[in-house]
Scaffold this active site. Structure first.
Site, short mmCIF file in Angstrom:
data_model
loop_
_atom_site.label_atom_id
_atom_site.label_comp_id
_atom_site.label_asym_id
_atom_site.label_seq_id
_atom_site.Cartn_x
_atom_site.Cartn_y
_atom_site.Cartn_z
NE ARG A 1 10.06 -3.56 9.17
CZ ARG A 1 9.16 -3.49 8.21
NH1 ARG A 1 7.95 -3.06 8.47
NH2 ARG A 1 9.47 -3.88 7.00
N GLY B 1 -8.09 -4.48 -0.17
CA GLY B 1 -9.39 -4.18 -0.77
C GLY B 1 -9.51 -4.66 -2.20
CD GLU C 1 -1.00 -0.29 7.85
OE1 GLU C 1 -0.63 -0.36 6.66
OE2 GLU C 1 -0.53 0.55 8.65
CG HIS D 1 6.67 1.55 8.31
ND1 HIS D 1 6.80 2.10 7.06
CD2 HIS D 1 6.62 0.20 8.12
CE1 HIS D 1 6.84 1.13 6.15
NE2 HIS D 1 6.71 -0.02 6.77
C1 LIG Z 1 6.86 3.10 2.22
C2 LIG Z 1 6.28 1.80 2.63
C3 LIG Z 1 6.85 0.61 2.22
C4 LIG Z 1 6.31 -0.60 2.62
N1 LIG Z 1 6.92 -1.77 2.20
C5 LIG Z 1 6.37 -2.95 2.57
C6 LIG Z 1 6.97 -4.18 2.13
O1 LIG Z 1 7.94 -4.20 1.41
N2 LIG Z 1 6.39 -5.34 2.53
C7 LIG Z 1 5.28 -5.37 3.33
O2 LIG Z 1 4.80 -6.45 3.65
N3 LIG Z 1 4.70 -4.22 3.73
C8 LIG Z 1 5.21 -3.02 3.38
N4 LIG Z 1 4.62 -1.86 3.80
C9 LIG Z 1 3.32 -1.92 4.49
C10 LIG Z 1 2.22 -2.16 3.47
O3 LIG Z 1 2.50 -1.44 2.29
C11 LIG Z 1 0.83 -1.74 3.97
O4 LIG Z 1 0.62 -2.23 5.26
C12 LIG Z 1 -0.24 -2.31 3.07
O5 LIG Z 1 0.03 -1.99 1.72
C13 LIG Z 1 -1.62 -1.81 3.46
O6 LIG Z 1 -2.54 -2.29 2.51
P1 LIG Z 1 -4.10 -2.08 2.70
O7 LIG Z 1 -4.74 -2.66 1.50
O8 LIG Z 1 -4.51 -2.60 4.02
O9 LIG Z 1 -4.30 -0.50 2.75
P2 LIG Z 1 -3.83 0.67 1.76
O10 LIG Z 1 -2.90 0.23 0.71
O11 LIG Z 1 -3.41 1.78 2.66
O12 LIG Z 1 -5.15 1.07 1.02
C14 LIG Z 1 -6.18 1.78 1.64
C15 LIG Z 1 -7.28 2.02 0.64
O13 LIG Z 1 -8.41 2.53 1.32
C16 LIG Z 1 -8.87 3.69 0.68
N5 LIG Z 1 -9.49 4.51 1.72
C17 LIG Z 1 -8.98 4.90 2.91
N6 LIG Z 1 -9.90 5.58 3.62
C18 LIG Z 1 -11.01 5.60 2.84
C19 LIG Z 1 -12.30 6.15 3.02
N7 LIG Z 1 -12.66 6.75 4.15
N8 LIG Z 1 -13.19 6.04 1.99
C20 LIG Z 1 -12.86 5.40 0.84
N9 LIG Z 1 -11.65 4.83 0.65
C21 LIG Z 1 -10.75 4.95 1.64
C22 LIG Z 1 -7.68 4.29 0.00
O14 LIG Z 1 -8.13 5.09 -1.06
C23 LIG Z 1 -6.97 3.02 -0.46
O15 LIG Z 1 -7.56 2.58 -1.65
C24 LIG Z 1 5.17 -0.63 3.44
C25 LIG Z 1 4.59 0.56 3.85
C26 LIG Z 1 5.15 1.76 3.48
C27 LIG Z 1 4.56 3.03 4.00
#
Ligand SMILES: Cc1cc2nc3c(=O)[nH]c(=O)nc-3n(C[C@H](O)[C@H](O)[C@H](O)COP(=O)(O)OP(=O)(O)OC[C@H]3O[C@@H](n4cnc5c(N)ncnc54)[C@H](O)[C@@H]3O)c2cc1C
Length: 646
Positions: free
Chosen positions: A338, A46, A432, A408
């Site tokens: 994994r 985002g 994601e 995870h």
């Molecule tokens: C502990 C851990 C370690 C990881 N390490 C790695 C790694 O080393 N390498 C790798 O590639 N991946 C890793 N991953 C996976 C990776 O971190 C995530 O898949 C990725 O960061 C998801 O990013 P995103 O921007 O899609 O969502 P997110 O980072 O989950 O962000 C979601 C956003 O949406 C907002 N949101 C959610 N619902 C709403 C709503 N209804 N209204 C308004 N806002 C909302 C939240 O506030 C947030 O801002 C790891 C995951 C975990 C749990």
């Protein structure tokens, strides 16, 4: 019958993305200023999308639930981000990253999307370095790389065990610049509670102000959902406590397809569950498998003595240790993907060789420490070791870590076409929250790559192809009946929830859902258990709506109400996951159906029947969903039984 059109561009694989960009429609700078885009989410997907779209000239409204964009769940990512730079000169290439990702996903992802992902991976690293992301460097000055599962090359860029944090700070800085310039209007502590569809197109959202409890209306020419994954349906997972699947679920209920909901990832190296009062699990990054060796005792009596506290792991002689991944998968050893590593751990523990409570295996650094020295291990993984010691109260430099698989990541999510648009025009999903690139199993360090690819390099192009046709469309009023109706529905839902006034806390019901999901829709699934889980979840839904207790008021800050709204959606998401898992009578990647395994206990796919993306369509409250299929036709890769042995 509805046709699923993934809009894959014509031409050879390696030319598709260039062809697309050469022929897509563009929006000129003057028109960009007249177009508004809502981006929900400030994780890596985002934040990068919001910043990029604003930089291009669009007006962006960006929402997140946290008090700051930089507290999104992405901040917790530890191990690294993949790219095919081949700095190590160890044979990497765009094709190899593409191939590894398709194979890692057990041949259940789209070739064209994955190739594009591999292609833009290198741009991400350049972009982040330009932002000042402090990637680790090696002696010669080049960025350093380490290895992650499912690859025989070192292609993972990292910043100690805090890669997500550093990348998010980079994206956040670019976002802040646009906030400062007035191109992004930031809404923190707002939660999207519905998407508004006008004339068949996404034209806005409703969001609840989490401080005041007021539901507010927002209109735009397009909506981008970047709200992360839904594995907290299992209650215990490595995700942040507030990670949720509600925005995805709201879009599904408004007609967007939910793709491959059963495909979730169980990560092999997490700190094991230690009690009923736990609300969160902690990941120990996959990067640790570069230097850590995984083992259990060879003899059952040793395992029993360890569990009884009569023997320490350090007292088990080398010849009495079973390095089962190295034994079973000599070519990839501890760096198998994994899904494979998780199942192998479960198999050993189920057979009685587990440590701790019986559900734990060892991740041992003794070899690496004696080979490289403690300081090198500390430099590479210091913060992870510290985190482990704080939680477990054991020093992992001296005693092997205990680990066990945990929920995870969700590979499933909103169905999107090549342009990252859902089947609802104007509604996009990135990171994601979409299903796009990882098939049945995501390789380590590929989520950050995908989230940033989507946000920095793909959506900024593809959304223009849609918006180019919207330049004549004036801004929408939020007084339109579609907004009115959506708001009435959400207010009614909140009112209903507040007035249940039952006896059970949201968490107790969520835990119950988690147990059902883990036991029946978890690491090993079978037809009978899945059918049973659907019935159990239906009953739980009735219990939830008749017996949940939410203290406080709805027009105020109310964390229990927030959790209840999310749980209502998790319950329904859980049911859909079970449906999908039941329907897919094969094993692939993280989806392991016990009835479908090879004699060696590996996932057994049935390509002739199941080479498709399952796209679920909502049919109405308490009605069975309908499944449509997007066929996965492979032109460039031959599907094979996955082999990590030779
Ligand atoms: C502990 C851990 C370690 C990881 N390490 C790695 C790694 O080393 N390498 C790798 O590639 N991946 C890793 N991953 C996976 C990776 O971190 C995530 O898949 C990725 O960061 C998801 O990013 P995103 O921007 O899609 O969502 P997110 O980072 O989950 O962000 C979601 C956003 O949406 C907002 N949101 C959610 N619902 C709403 C709503 N209804 N209204 C308004 N806002 C909302 C939240 O506030 C947030 O801002 C790891 C995951 C975990 C749990």
């Amino acid at each position: 019958m509805t046709q699923i059109n993934s809009k894959i561009p014509q031409g050879p694989l390696a030319a598709k993305w260039s062809n697309y960009k050469d022929h897509q429609k563009l929006v000129n700078p003057a028109n960009k200023r007249r177009l508004d885009v809502i981006v929900v989410g400030t994780g890596l997907a985002g934040a990068s999308a919001a910043a990029s779209l604003a930089e291009m000239g669009f007006n962006v409204f960006n929402f997140c639930m946290q008090d700051s964009p930089r507290r999104a769940h992405s901040i917790s990512a530890q191990g690294g981000i993949n790219a095919a730079k081949n700095y190590q000169n160890d044979g990497d290439s765009i094709h190899r990253l593409f191939y590894d990702t398709i194979k890692g996903g057990d041949y259940r992802s789209r070739e064209a999307n994955v190739y594009r992902l591999a292609e833009v991976s290198n741009l991400i690293i350049d972009q982040c370095v330009a932002q000042g992301v402090p990637f680790a460097r090696e002696y010669g000055g080049l960025l350093d790389n380490r290895s992650f599962g499912g690859a025989q090359v070192s292609r993972t860029f990292y910043a100690r065990g805090q890669t997500g944090q550093q990348l998010l700070l980079g994206a956040y800085a670019t976002l802040c610049r646009q906030i400062g310039l007035g191109k992004v209007k930031m809404y923190t502590r707002y939660e999207m509670v519905d998407v508004v569809i006008i004339g068949g197109r996404a034209r806005g959202i409703l969001a609840r102000n989490l401080i005041t409890g007021q539901v507010e209306r927002f209109a735009a020419h397009a909506v981008v959902v970047a709200t992360g994954g839904y594995v907290n349906a299992f209650f215990l997972s490595t995700n942040a406590m507030t990670s949720n699947g509600s925005a995805v679920w709201q879009c599904y209920k408004k007609g967007a397809y939910f793709a491959n909901p059963c495909m979730v990832q169980i990560h092999p190296t997490c700190i094991p569950v230690h009690g009923e009062f736990q609300s969160k699990l902690t990941l120990m990054s996959e990067s640790l498998r570069n230097d850590g060796r995984i083992w259990v005792p060879k003899k059952k009596e040793d395992a029993e003595a360890i569990r009884a506290g009569k023997l320490k792991p350090t007292e088990i002689k080398e010849e009495d240790r079973d390095y089962y991944l190295e034994r079973r998968y000599p070519a990839f050893g501890n760096l198998v993907p994994r899904d494979v590593a998780s199942r192998a751990a479960k198999e050993r523990c189920d057979a009685g060789f587990g440590a701790g409570t019986g559900d734990a295996v060892y991740l041992d650094f003794a070899d690496a420490i004696s080979r490289l020295g403690k300081h090198v291990i500390e430099e590479r993984y210091g913060n992870l070791f510290q985190m482990y010691e704080k939680i477990v109260d054991d020093n992992p430099y001296e005693t092997p870590m205990m680990i066990y698989p945990a929920l995870h990541y969700s590979m499933g999510g909103l169905w999107v076409d090549y342009e990252l648009m859902t089947n609802i025009p104007g509604l996009f999903a990135i990171g994601e929250a979409n299903f796009s690139d990882h098939g049945a199993n995501r390789l380590g360090a590929s989520a950050l790559m995908q989230g940033l690819a989507d946000g920095y390099f793909i959506l900024p192009y593809t959304i223009q192809n849609y918006l180019a046709d919207q330049i004549q469309v004036p801004r929408f009023s939020t007084d339109l009946p579609e907004f009115e109706e959506a708001e009435e529905q959400i207010q009614e839902r909140i009112h209903k929830l507040m007035n249940v006034k039952g006896k059970r806390s949201v968490d107790s019901l969520h835990k119950e859902l988690g147990h059902i999901m883990w036991d029946h829709v978890g690491m090993a699934r079978n037809a009978e258990g899945l059918k049973e889980s659907i019935e159990m979840i239906k009953k739980l839904k009735i219990e939830f709506w008749s017996n949940v207790r939410i203290p406080g008021k709805s027009d105020d800050l109310n964390v229990e109400l927030e959790k209840a709204l999310r749980l209502a959606d998790f319950i329904e998401t859980g049911e859909l996951m079970a449906h999908d898992a039941y329907d897919r009578a094969e094993s692939c990647g993280g989806h392991f159906r016990e009835e479908h395994q090879t004699p060696e206990g590996e996932a057994f796919r049935h390509d002739e029947q199941f080479s498709y993306v399952s796209c679920w369509e909502y049919q109405g409250e308490d009605k069975e969903p309908v499944m449509l299929k997007e066929s996965l036709d492979y032109e460039y890769i031959v599907r094979e039984q996955r082999d990590y042995k030779s």
